[in-house]
Design an enzyme around this catalytic site. Structure first.
Site, mmCIF file in Angstrom:
data_model
loop_
_atom_site.group_PDB
_atom_site.id
_atom_site.type_symbol
_atom_site.label_atom_id
_atom_site.label_comp_id
_atom_site.label_asym_id
_atom_site.label_seq_id
_atom_site.Cartn_x
_atom_site.Cartn_y
_atom_site.Cartn_z
ATOM 1 N N CYS A 183 0.854 -1.140 0.029
ATOM 2 C CA CYS A 183 -0.008 0.009 0.191
ATOM 3 C C CYS A 183 0.797 1.043 -0.086
ATOM 4 C CB CYS A 183 -0.867 -0.015 1.174
ATOM 5 S SG CYS A 183 -0.219 -0.002 2.760
ATOM 6 N N HIS A 230 13.183 -14.597 13.023
ATOM 7 C CA HIS A 230 12.913 -14.733 14.632
ATOM 8 C C HIS A 230 11.590 -14.716 14.863
ATOM 9 C CE1 HIS A 230 17.314 -12.887 15.707
ATOM 10 N NE2 HIS A 230 17.276 -13.679 14.762
#
Length: 158
Positions: A65, A98
Site C-alpha cells: 500500500c 526470528h
C-alpha cells in the site's frame, strides 16, 4: 513457495514488478488484486491475503500500500497472521528468522522498485530459525490471539 499478493491503488504500479521478480525466482504467485488503479480500501485486500494464508492456500503473503502501515495493521487483525512492515533488508529477513512473519508489507511511496526487490529477496529467502527463544515468543503471540478471541466471545455472550 506459494505467495498471495495484493496491493491497493497506491501499490498498483509497483506490484507487477514484484510479481515478476517472485515468478522469476520460481515462486507460485496468486495476484489477489487490485487490478485497476481505481481507489480501493487496503483492509479488503489485506483480508484476502490473510485468508489465503490461514486457509493454507498460500505459504506467505505480500501486501503493498502507500506506506505499508495500513496493510500491516489490517493483516495483523487476523489470527494466525504475523505481518511485518519492512523498509530495510535486515528487518525483512529477521522478521522471518526470528518472528516467523508470514506476510511482508511494503510501502510503495516509501521504497523504490530496486529496494523493494531487495526486500523481497531478503524476506522470501529467509527461513524461520526454529530455536527455543523464537518458539517461546511465537507461543506467546498465539496466546495473545486466543485471549483476544476469548474476550470477544465473552463480550458477545454478556
Amino acid at each position: 513457495m506459494r505467495i498471495a499478493v495484493a496491493s491497493d491503488h497506491a501499490g498498483y504500479d509497483l506490484k507487477p514488478r514484484l510479481i515478476e521478480s517472485l515468478r522469476a525466482w520460481n515462486h507460485e504467485v496468486a495476484d489477489l488484486g487490485c487490478h485497476t488503479p481505481d481507489p480501493v480500501d487496503f483492509p479488503d485486500l489485506a483480508r484476502l491475503v490473510a485468508d489465503a494464508i490461514v486457509r493454507g492456500e498460500a505459504d506467505r503473503g505480500l501486501l503493498v500500500c502507500g506506506t505499508g502501515v495500513g496493510a500491516s495493521i489490517a493483516a495483523n487483525k487476523i489470527a494466525g497472521v504475523r505481518a511485518a512492515l519492512c523498509h530495510d533488508v535486515h528487518s525483512a529477513h529477521q522478521a522471518v528468522e526470528h518472528d516467523d512473519a508470514n506476510v511482508l508489507c511494503l510501502g510503495a511511496q516509501i521504497v523504490g522498485p530496486w529496494l523493494a526487490v531487495d526486500l523481497l529477496r531478503a524476506y522470501f529467502e529467509a527461513e524461520f530459525q526454529d530455536e527455543a527463544p523464537f518458539r517461546r515468543r511465537l507461543a506467546k503471540i498465539a496466546a495473545l490471539e486466543r485471549a483476544k478471541s476469548a474476550d470477544r466471545s465473552q463480550q458477545s455472550q454478556g
